[in-house]
Enzyme design. Structure first.
Site, PDB file in Angstrom:
ATOM      1  N   ASP A   1       0.846  -1.185   0.000  1.00  0.00           N
ATOM      2  CA  ASP A   1       0.000   0.000   0.000  1.00  0.00           C
ATOM      3  C   ASP A   1       0.888   1.244   0.000  1.00  0.00           C
ATOM      4  O   ASP A   1       1.825   1.348   0.804  1.00  0.00           O
ATOM      5  CB  ASP A   1      -0.906  -0.017   1.234  1.00  0.00           C
ATOM      6  CG  ASP A   1      -1.995   1.038   1.140  1.00  0.00           C
ATOM      7  OD1 ASP A   1      -3.075   0.724   0.620  1.00  0.00           O
ATOM      8  OD2 ASP A   1      -1.753   2.188   1.572  1.00  0.00           O
ATOM      9  N   ILE A   2       0.600   2.171  -0.905  1.00  0.00           N
ATOM     10  CA  ILE A   2       1.402   3.395  -0.989  1.00  0.00           C
ATOM     11  C   ILE A   2       1.119   4.262   0.246  1.00  0.00           C
ATOM     12  O   ILE A   2      -0.042   4.447   0.625  1.00  0.00           O
ATOM     13  CB  ILE A   2       1.075   4.179  -2.280  1.00  0.00           C
ATOM     14  CG1 ILE A   2       1.389   3.307  -3.503  1.00  0.00           C
ATOM     15  CG2 ILE A   2       1.847   5.486  -2.341  1.00  0.00           C
ATOM     16  CD1 ILE A   2       1.055   3.938  -4.829  1.00  0.00           C
TER      17      ILE A   2
ATOM     18  N   GLU B   1      -4.806   2.436  -4.132  1.00  0.00           N
ATOM     19  CA  GLU B   1      -3.344   2.510  -4.075  1.00  0.00           C
ATOM     20  C   GLU B   1      -2.771   1.228  -3.498  1.00  0.00           C
ATOM     21  O   GLU B   1      -1.685   1.191  -2.989  1.00  0.00           O
ATOM     22  CB  GLU B   1      -2.909   3.736  -3.255  1.00  0.00           C
ATOM     23  CG  GLU B   1      -3.231   3.678  -1.774  1.00  0.00           C
ATOM     24  CD  GLU B   1      -4.626   4.208  -1.424  1.00  0.00           C
ATOM     25  OE1 GLU B   1      -5.503   4.228  -2.313  1.00  0.00           O
ATOM     26  OE2 GLU B   1      -4.822   4.582  -0.259  1.00  0.00           O
TER      27      GLU B   1
END
Lengths: 539, 129
Positions: free
Chosen positions: A412-413, A455
């Site tokens: 996950d960004i 994301e």
């Protein structure tokens, strides 16, 4: 063990083999020459020894990366065998021809040794290694601009003029802007990097110009003004062309012998198939085998082909799979009736092996292209959420059967919302593509990478231990944190958090994914920009 | 289903032996032993009790099919499945090997990166049905 280590081991074996192969070919040449020079009849033992030598090469050369030599040896072996079987003594000119063919093979071997000195085979190298995809650019005046924009996507770019022959840095792709260059000039330059895929940019978008590009071996063609995102999308397709799994065909035929014959014929062409003789097993067969195409006998006891086809079509999951009837029915009218019910095409029995393979390959290919396009995310080209979940399930059950280990990674960004808020959604999308490209370039070809949500990304790493998975993701995390993201005049850095879980610890696909997700959450809690491993609860 | 773990590879060509070892041990994660000929394969199979014997068809001394027959005559190796490896690709010939009791046939030349997957698939198929 790392994929690159395996490649190194194989490369070492390949080198050893090449040496032995050279030696063997020289021995065979000497034998053939000696037989050709002999005045008396050639005894079968001498031919048998030749045949055995050729047989060995035919069976091994392809494994070590010399498929052409292997095929050549196979042809010569068959020739010697025919001579042996017909018991007609070979004449001296015949044996001289054999000798010449052998020395042709020997030259082929020597030539390939020259071109691959110390270099691993390019098809193993590309994308799967720990390096970026290399792009060389030749664009009079605009080279720098193009170089910068593509570097921003994570590619390793250089001007074509900086590429030196024999130097270690050789491009995977070469992009040439032909608009301001004389054909002789760029053609000469392109010839210096024969291993690279070619993409041309031109002022002229006419049919003739495109045809010219196709004939020049181009794999991409763009016109001015250049749309960099679509060029980038095309590059992504070119370099991630996955090493195709064999096509898979489900054969439904109550005649086991005929079905086995089809299976073997397809197998000879590298197509995997599974035979089902009872129509009622077809749904399970589809579910277990996930074919690219189903071949269905039209006349089966208990359930006709068209009935079975309609039954398969009840289920949306199998919509993409072409259903092809096999039938002795050459009556066009009745064929049309069957097709009107369900099914996509007819193959009429008896069918020549070549025709069967051609018909199946063409349809399976199309089916696979379609399902890949449907299952891929438009922004990143990665696999979409439902498809990646399915892959996790497939991988999970595969490891349960084989006892091997596979890992699932959730990525996950970090602080993605603030990137969107600060720089706008366009930049957010750009960051997502950047990470998608990095994952694609750094993970192995056998790995599956999916975009799970906004994301969030998921990677499935088959045949990979928890520790190796963690290390690989850790290296990608470091590279990603160092990448410079550009938004207008600003440069910023982005990080991600990741969680890794192994199939050895969780036997259910859902639980496995949840575990990776929890580990990722721990990484976030622990301060982001890190990789955490999901540990199984102690027994 | 019993997972495939131990593979006995019988092959007279040392280069092929080595590359198959890399393909099966490192790429596939199997336990592998190699034999140069049918005779030593028969005693090794008795000793080591592999899950599977991968048997080259054409070998000097006793060939693949004869080795298979001997394995079947010996009580301790009677039920160990055998897969043949051959450079011949005639469907009729493959049919013949299956008829004499081989699980399946792997065609040479094989790709070292996919050999393990191929064996696993044969293994799974034969246990599925």
């Amino acid at each position: 063990m790392q994929d690159s280590d395996i490649q190194a081991r194989l490369a070492a074996l390949r080198e050893q083999y090449a040496e032995r192969l050279g030696h063997d070919l020289q021995t065979l040449m000497a034998q053939a020459r000696e037989l050709a020079a002999r005045q008396r009849t050639v005894e079968p033992e001498a031919l048998e020894s030749l045949r055995h030598g050729l047989h060995r090469i035919a069976g091994s050369a392809g494994t070590f990366g010399y498929p052409a030599l292997g095929r050549e040896a196979r042809e010569m072996e068959l020739w010697v065998q025919t001579v042996l079987e017909t018991s007609v003594a070979p004449t001296s000119p015949m044996l001289t021809t054999l000798h010449d063919r052998l020395s042709g093979s020997y030259r082929l071997l020597e030539d390939s040794a020259k071109t691959t000195v110390g270099e691993p085979q390019s098809d193993f190298e590309l994308v799967s290694g720990e390096r970026s995809v290399r792009i060389a650019i030749l664009a009079e005046g605009d080279t720098q601009v193009l170089l910068q924009s593509l570097s921003g996507f994570g590619y390793d770019c250089r001007g074509l003029s900086q590429v030196e022959e024999g130097h270690e840095w050789q491009p995977d792709v070469v992009i040439i802007d032909t608009s301001n260059l004389e054909p002789e000039v760029w053609q000469a330059r392109i010839a210096e990097v024969p291993g690279a895929m070619r993409v041309l940019i031109s002022d002229d978008g006419s049919f003739e110009a495109r045809l010219q590009a196709v004939r020049g071996g181009a794999q991409g063609f763009f016109t001015h003004p250049l749309d960099v995102p679509s060029l980038e999308r095309h590059l992504r397709q070119l370099v991630s062309l996955p090493q195709q799994d064999p096509y898979r065909v489900l054969i439904v035929d109550d005649d086991l012998e005929l079905a086995e014959h089809f299976r073997l014929t397809l197998k000879g062409a590298g197509i995997e198939s599974r035979v089902i003789t009872a129509p009622r097993d077809v749904l399970r067969g589809l579910r277990d085998f996930v074919p690219d195409l189903a071949l269905i006998d039209i006349n089966m006891p208990g359930c006709s082909g068209p009935e079975l086809a309609r039954l398969i079509r009840f289920d949306d999951d199998w919509l993409r799979i072409p259903l092809v009837y096999l039938s002795a029915e050459s009556d066009v009218q009745r064929q049309a009736q069957a097709l009107a019910q369900a099914g996509d095409d007819f193959l009429v029995k008896p069918i020549a092996d070549v025709a069967l393979v051609a018909a199946v390959t063409a349809r399976a290919q199309r089916s696979r292209q379609l399902s890949q396009a449907l299952a891929c995310d438009g922004l990143t080209g990665l696999i979409k959420h439902p498809a990646i979940k399915e892959l996790i399930e497939i991988e999970q059950s595969r490891t349960q059967r084989s006892g091997a280990e596979a890992c699932v990674v959730m990525i996950d960004i970090d602080r993605f919302k603030s990137i969107n808020d600060t720089y706008g959604h366009g930049t957010g999308d750009y960051v997502i593509r950047l990470l998608a490209n990095l994952l694609r370039q750094r993970l192995r070809r056998v790995d599956h990478i999916g975009r799970y949500g906004g994301e969030e990304f998921v990677a499935v790493l088959p045949a990979c231990s928890l520790e190796n998975a963690r290390e690989a993701i850790e290296r990608i995390r470091e590279s990603f944190a160092q990448m410079e993201c550009v938004a207008g005049k600003e440069v910023f850095h982005v990080t991600f958090s990741a969680g890794v879980a192994s199939t050895l610890d969780w036997t259910d696909a859902g639980a496995l994914l949840e575990a990776a997700d929890r580990a990722m959450y721990d990484a976030k809690q622990g301060g982001r920009d890190q990789v955490r491993v999901a540990r199984a609860a102690s027994p | 289903m019993k997972p495939l773990q131990r593979i006995l590879h019988v092959e007279d060509d040392i280069s092929i032996q080595e590359v198959a070892k890399v393909a099966l041990e490192i790429v596939g994660g199997f336990e592998v032993r190699s034999c140069d000929d049918g005779q030593s394969a028969i005693s090794c199979a008795d000793d080591w009790q592999p899950d599977l014997v991968l048997l080259d068809v054409m070998m000097p001394g006793i060939d693949g099919p004869t080795t298979l027959t001997r394995l079947r005559e010996q009580a301790s190796t009677q039920s160990i499945p055998v897969i043949f490896m051959t450079a011949k690709v005639q469907p009729s010939e493959i049919e013949h090997y299956r008829a004499i009791g081989a699980l399946d046939v792997v065609i040479k030349p094989f790709d070292p990166m996919t050999l393990s997957t191929q064996l696993r698939e044969i293994w799974e198929r034969s246990h599925a049905g």
